[in-house]
Design an enzyme around this catalytic site. Structure first.
Site, short mmCIF file in Angstrom:
data_model
loop_
_atom_site.label_atom_id
_atom_site.label_comp_id
_atom_site.label_asym_id
_atom_site.label_seq_id
_atom_site.Cartn_x
_atom_site.Cartn_y
_atom_site.Cartn_z
N MET A 152 0.69 -1.28 -0.17
CA MET A 152 -0.22 0.20 -0.01
C MET A 152 0.92 1.22 -0.09
O MET A 152 2.10 1.13 0.32
CB MET A 152 -0.91 0.03 1.30
CG MET A 152 -1.97 -1.12 1.43
SD MET A 152 -3.04 -1.46 0.07
CE MET A 152 -4.29 -0.45 0.81
N CYS A 153 0.46 2.38 -0.25
CA CYS A 153 0.96 3.68 -0.35
C CYS A 153 0.60 4.45 0.77
O CYS A 153 -0.19 4.27 1.53
CB CYS A 153 0.87 4.17 -1.65
SG CYS A 153 0.66 2.99 -3.12
N GLN A 154 1.18 5.76 0.76
CA GLN A 154 0.67 6.84 1.77
C GLN A 154 0.49 8.27 0.89
O GLN A 154 1.16 8.29 0.00
CB GLN A 154 1.86 6.92 2.90
CG GLN A 154 1.76 5.59 3.65
CD GLN A 154 1.98 5.99 5.05
OE1 GLN A 154 2.00 7.01 5.61
NE2 GLN A 154 2.33 4.79 5.97
N ILE A 167 3.74 8.37 -1.37
CA ILE A 167 5.03 7.34 -1.46
C ILE A 167 4.52 6.09 -1.80
O ILE A 167 3.34 5.98 -1.26
CB ILE A 167 5.82 7.48 -0.25
CG1 ILE A 167 5.03 7.17 1.08
CG2 ILE A 167 6.70 8.67 -0.06
CD1 ILE A 167 5.72 7.12 2.31
N ASN A 213 -4.25 5.86 -2.40
CA ASN A 213 -3.54 4.79 -1.71
C ASN A 213 -4.73 3.78 -1.67
O ASN A 213 -5.76 3.90 -1.38
CB ASN A 213 -3.57 5.43 -0.32
CG ASN A 213 -3.65 4.47 0.91
OD1 ASN A 213 -4.47 4.60 1.69
ND2 ASN A 213 -3.14 3.31 0.70
#
Lengths: 254, 254
Positions: free
Chosen positions: A1-3, A78, A108
């Site tokens: 997963m992303c932020q 990110i 995200n």
């Protein structure tokens, strides 16, 4: 997963403090190492930086940490790749033009089986579910309004569109056209509104403090939206699942 | 007037040497001080940097001079404002998406009375004649082909479109979609093709030399296109007025 990290303010503000803590999650306090990106609106213009390197190592991220670019609408991301290979074209945020304005989007989460037909002029360059969803949102916005609508009208349309995508998976996103910043949560998203009297903040991800009272005017208002709280000594408000908020001039309006 | 710099190569190459000399013209050896920009393709992805500061002072230009970003297609621009105020949204190069590919465009010159109606999905964000012309080119390309055409087909269409714009003024431009780089001259544009055996080059705008033979492989080919020759000890080929060339893998193909 992303932020995700977003900033919306009523006066041009830099995000060096927030980005510094956020970037730690791309290799130090987190493993979001598959690229990063950030976009700064400057009136109608956009500065857009993407890099497939880790934000903790990237010379461009180092510039962003130290060069105080002033903006009223910022979106950063990110990436930890789940769909789509690690490459520059898959780095968020993505940018498109509609009605003579740039639109910036970062996501995200994971979307399953959401590949609607794109029959208009917006097509993904990379291979992510996120960019596909963004192109669909742009297509549907273009069909719903003849020109840039008011912020409340856009918010209504975006609520409808987000509700059609969200059942396909996790859909936390940030979107801005330079006039406002929209944030939608299906799982994790927090926000804070900073205003007078400003206080000191301590980053959660590195040993860094800033006293905002020395850097601000009493009329300044700044909202920060992020996947997980950035500071350890402030109260961050969680979004409810399915909630879409619009931030204008540093305040959550709806 | 503005100045243009383009690079097309068959292997990812940095432009730190060329950009270093070019940026001198934005304050030292020239007065192109009203913003600058550069875009690097990395496969289908694009790194896009714009700044309304002088390239000789800009911290972002300083990064570009020292951080060797590798690319096969680069377009850079330094601006001396003639139409449109000095602002970020008026900095070249401009980027749009068409057929799932980014297109990057920069223009040198002035266009008089060229404001054709834009009836499709491409609209300028800023106020320059250049971005208006770019949006019109994108619109006409989208009407002329159903999907990304071959490079020879694109070249034919671009020749027709350039011939319709050029009578309105000075129309030197660079355009790339990451597969090729198109360059059109109506007044000043020069190019050089560097290949084995590589030699030493001396910048014309600052006291800097590089020996390309130490940095290249025998199969490397690099074409550089620029408003005025960048080096003092090499032979640069002038474009003819009205000429459009396409560069692929470091070679002028037509």
């Amino acid at each position: 997963m992303c932020q995700l990290l977003g900033m919306n303010s009523n006066t041009p503000t830099d995000v060096t403090f927030s980005f510094s803590g956020f970037a730690q999650r791309a290799g130090h306090t987190g493993d979001h190492c598959d690229g990063w990106g950030i976009a700064f609106f400057e009136n109608k213009g956009v500065r857009h930086f993407v890099d497939h390197q880790r934000a903790v190592d990237s010379p461009i991220a180092d510039l962003i940490r130290h060069y105080p670019i002033q903006s009223c609408n910022v979106i950063a991301h990110i990436r930890k790749a789940t769909q789509g290979v690690v490459s520059l074209e898959n780095c968020h945020p993505f940018v498109r033009e509609l009605w003579g304005r740039y639109w910036v989007f970062a996501h995200n989460g994971d979307l399953k089986d959401f590949r609607p037909r794109l029959h208009s002029h917006f097509h993904p360059v990379g291979s992510t579910d996120s960019e596909h969803a963004f192109c669909w949102i742009m297509q549907e916005l273009a069909k719903s309004h003849a020109d840039v609508p008011s912020i409340p009208e856009l918010t209504l349309t975006l609520r409808e569109l987000a509700a059609r995508i969200a059942p396909h998976g996790t859909f936390n996103f940030l979107l801005s056209n330079g006039q406002a910043l929209w944030a939608h949560a299906s799982t994790h998203l927090y926000y804070i509104e900073r205003q007078h009297p400003f206080a000191e903040a301590q980053l959660a991800d590195e040993d860094m403090r800033v006293d905002f009272s020395t850097q601000t005017a009493p009329t300044d208002r700044v909202a920060v939206i992020v996947t997980a709280p950035l500071t350890s000594n402030e109260t961050w408000h969680p979004f409810r699942a399915g909630e879409l908020k619009v931030f204008v001039d540093g305040i959550a309006c709806a």
